[in-house]
Design an enzyme around this catalytic site. Structure first.
Site, PDB file in Angstrom:
ATOM      1  N   HIS A 194     105.009 -32.102   3.333  1.00 18.58           N
ATOM      2  CA  HIS A 194     106.429 -31.792   3.509  1.00 18.58           C
ATOM      3  C   HIS A 194     107.007 -31.250   2.202  1.00 18.58           C
ATOM      4  CE1 HIS A 194     109.964 -31.926   5.979  1.00 18.58           C
ATOM      5  NE2 HIS A 194     110.632 -32.647   5.105  1.00 18.58           N
TER       6      HIS A 194
ATOM      7  N   SER B  81     113.104 -28.485   4.828  1.00 19.60           N
ATOM      8  CA  SER B  81     113.302 -29.577   5.771  1.00 19.60           C
ATOM      9  C   SER B  81     114.536 -29.278   6.629  1.00 19.60           C
ATOM     10  CB  SER B  81     113.419 -30.903   5.019  1.00 19.60           C
ATOM     11  OG  SER B  81     113.244 -31.986   5.893  1.00 19.60           O
TER      12      SER B  81
ATOM     13  N   ASP C  39     101.868 -31.728   6.890  1.00 21.96           N
ATOM     14  CA  ASP C  39     103.211 -32.308   6.947  1.00 21.96           C
ATOM     15  C   ASP C  39     103.302 -33.312   8.097  1.00 21.96           C
ATOM     16  OD1 ASP C  39     105.934 -32.860   7.058  1.00 21.96           O
ATOM     17  OD2 ASP C  39     106.527 -30.792   6.673  1.00 21.96           O
TER      18      ASP C  39
END
Length: 677
Positions: free
Chosen positions: A613, A494, A581
């Site tokens: 994600h 991320s 995602d």
């Protein structure tokens, strides 16, 4: 395949002593399914539920508390890992939440833990069978165990209406239609809706006290501040407010009267180092049990002598490890206790608070437990960044290492604003340390828990001071003689993936390579594609990276986007992405892969069609880490496990992308944004 095997790797004709002394631990010990995990006692303490593999995925099982685990019955056969589960107040149902292949469209399910079936599992009912909706649970009723209060964004994708949900029938009844940017609903001990929060388009949040249909504003915070209601006092007249409003830097616990708006300070960190951490109240007496604060580690301040005595008793049984009450009966007479630490495989025990009886239940990873002497200690450290700001971090050195001139992986956490890294067992850290790498985990500015100034210090500093906080950590390790300056890799998920790309693009001489896991490469497309229900956070996001509606914001975002500095990337890069995602979409990976490919740069690309994600399916995780450790070994010379199970090898092949075939068509709005200077 053996769980542990020894390898003698030949480096420049010399066998290393470490390879002979410390085994290369099978990656399945770290990333495969645990045998048993997530144990919870039923409300009456007669049953224990837990998750265990069923059809290759961790599913919910149940057994009587005095039965062996071999007698347990499976309750679910989900093909997708769950996002958590819990018992209803009366023990009639187990409720769980899951999405579809990582898309974060959450539904709430219920299953009867006492249902008897001859084969397979009992039927699970989807209580919110709606497409492209993210259900949220606001309140689990004690007064009516058949009732939940939930939020659904089926009417308006950006905002959640409040519904009552009857578990037994699935009946949904709208309680409050959210047409005015409500972001949270707060209920008191009597389960009465008392306070609603609204966030405007500037990120200002107001608390409104609800009396009948009347909403009265009682408290307000700016986008750079935070406040939340932790719980209510004994007679429901006041609520516990945690806030860092105004002149406060460290968040502090107050008691607020919603009718008079008067607030009274209760407590802040006695050491004045970190934000207020946690408040735990007795659900029966409504009195305080403890408060907690997390700096390098978590400290508890006990308000209840009986609980404190029980905690100290358990600590005496497990010296050097951390003890947590992970589950309890409704009357707090019986507990499941989790025991673990940075270099320990965790264990679960049953604890009778009245008799002090302590009974071992399970070890999630028994094979890891057998070799935990090879796990590495995580040490809190700190160092100064480019502007002198003190950066807290954790450093893990490989077992048996001299700690001098070793290859390093800088592991950067996600978020970035609010989350942080913590002390304790971390599977990725231990995996990397076992392969021979020192691991640095920096809590760079913007990380949560260290005060408002520290957290807001990351605003508009993506690729700048936030990146310096990471870079200066590398300099610190080099200056101390710990890191081999030619063997430092940056890796993260991320925001950590963004920091990886930024590290290679903006400080190309610092790192030998990077591993970007679901990281954004283009801040314009990142903001264009955030989920609709993040609308309340838009001002918060603009405050972090820049406002794309202004020329200044466009320039800032352009300069901070690694995609537009791809010419400077000259080190090998591994990119990992989930196709579903919703936060950092596949386009973020595709764009940087194409840009690197077209300039003849080295890039490897792993794409999972059934993940979002981050990877949650064990076969995907093991395939990804198999590729990662091979990549790291090739670049900075650590050890790696060459063999892998057939299903993992097959999955890795399926996920490995031929970069020559990657395509990307920008939306019209992107064509001008990317060219902004």
């Amino acid at each position: 395949m053996k769980k542990i095997f020894y390898v003698l790797l030949l480096f420049i004709g010399v066998h290393t002593a470490r390879a002979q002394e410390v085994p290369v631990l099978d990656r399945g010990l770290f990333f495969g399914n645990p045998e048993i995990s997530g144990g919870q006692l039923s409300p009456d303490g007669k049953w224990i539920s837990f998750t265990k593999e069923y059809g290759g995925i961790m599913n919910i099982w149940v057994k009587k508390i005095d039965e062996p685990f071999e007698k347990a019955r499976p309750l679910t056969d989900s093909k997708r890992p769950m996002n958590g589960y819990f018992w209803s107040e009366d023990g009639k149902y187990i409720l769980y939440v899951k999405d579809g292949n990582g898309d974060e469209n959450m539904n709430i399910f219920a299953v009867d833990p006492m249902a008897k079936v001859t084969t397979g599992v009992p039927e699970s009912r989807n209580l919110t069978p709606l497409k492209e909706v993210t259900a949220q649970i606001y309140m689990v009723s004690r007064k009516d165990p058949d009732l939940l209060m939930v939020g659904l964004n089926n009417r308006d994708k950006a905002w959640h209406d409040l519904y009552s949900l009857k578990i037994s029938t699935g009946e949904l009844k709208k309680i409050y239609e959210n047409t005015d940017r409500i972001t949270s609903y707060d209920f008191d001990w009597d389960e009465k809706l008392r306070v609603l929060s609204k966030t405007d388009d500037k990120g200002t949040t107001q608390f409104f006290y609800k009396e009948g249909d009347k909403l009265t504003p009682i408290y307000e915070t700016l986008v750079t501040e935070s406040a939340y209601i932790s719980n209510w006092n004994e007679d429901n007249s006041k609520f516990y407010l945690v806030t860092n409003k105004g002149n406060l830097d460290k968040s502090t616990l107050f008691l607020m009267d919603p009718k008079t708006k008067q607030i009274t300070k209760i407590e802040s960190d006695p050491k004045d180092k970190v934000d207020f951490g946690g408040l735990f109240l007795d659900r029966n007496t409504r009195k305080m049990i403890y408060t907690s604060y997390t700096g390098d580690k978590t400290e508890y301040y006990w308000k209840d002598k009986t609980w404190e005595d029980n905690y100290k008793f358990l600590q005496s049984k497990f010296p050097g490890r951390e003890v947590n009450f992970s589950s309890s009966t409704n009357d707090y007479s019986k507990f499941l206790v989790a025991v673990g630490g940075d270099k320990y495989a965790s264990e679960a025990y049953f604890f009778d608070a009245k008799t002090k009886q302590l009974i071992f239940q399970y070890t999630p990873r028994t094979e890891l437990k057998k070799v935990e002497k090879y796990l590495a200690a995580m040490t809190p450290i700190s160092y100064k960044s480019s502007d002198g700001l003190e950066i807290p971090a954790y450093l893990t050195l490989p077992v048996g290492s001299s700690g001098k001139n070793v290859p390093v992986v800088v592991l950067v956490h996600g978020g970035p604003k609010g989350p942080r890294d913590y002390w304790g067992y971390n599977s990725t850290v231990q995996f990397l340390a076992n392969r021979g790498y020192a691991v640095l985990q920096p809590n760079f500015r913007a990380s949560g828990g260290y005060g408002k100034k520290f957290q807001n210090g990351g605003d508009l500093q993506w690729g700048k001071l936030m990146q310096d906080d990471i870079t200066w950590g590398v300099k610190y390790l080099i200056d101390k003689g710990i890191a081999d300056k030619n063997k430092v890799v940056i890796m993260g998920g991320s925001y950590g993936g963004y920091a990886t790309l930024a590290g290679l693009a903006f400080t190309p001489d610092v790192y030998a390579a990077g591993v970007d896991i679901v990281g954004p490469s283009n801040l314009f497309t990142l903001l264009d594609s955030v989920p609709a229900y993040w609308e309340a956070a838009r001002a918060f996001l603009y405050g972090m990276v820049g406002d794309p509606k202004t020329e200044e914001g466009k320039k800032r975002m352009h300069d901070a986007s690694p995609l537009f500095s791809v010419d400077k990337i000259n080190k090998p890069l591994l990119i990992v992405q989930g196709a579903n995602d919703p936060r950092v979409k596949q386009a973020e990976a595709d764009q940087i892969v194409i840009a690197l490919r077209d300039k003849g740069k080295k890039v490897n690309y792993i794409l999972a069609d059934d993940e979002g994600h981050g990877f949650r399916k064990p076969v995907n995780s093991m395939a990804m880490y198999a590729e990662t450790e091979k990549f790291l070994a090739e670049v900075i010379g650590g050890r790696y496990q060459k063999e892998m199970p057939e299903n993992v090898a097959k999955r890795l092949k399926e996920m490995t992308v031929d970069i020559s075939k990657v395509t990307y068509t920008p939306a019209k709005s992107e064509k001008t944004a990317g060219a902004s200077k």
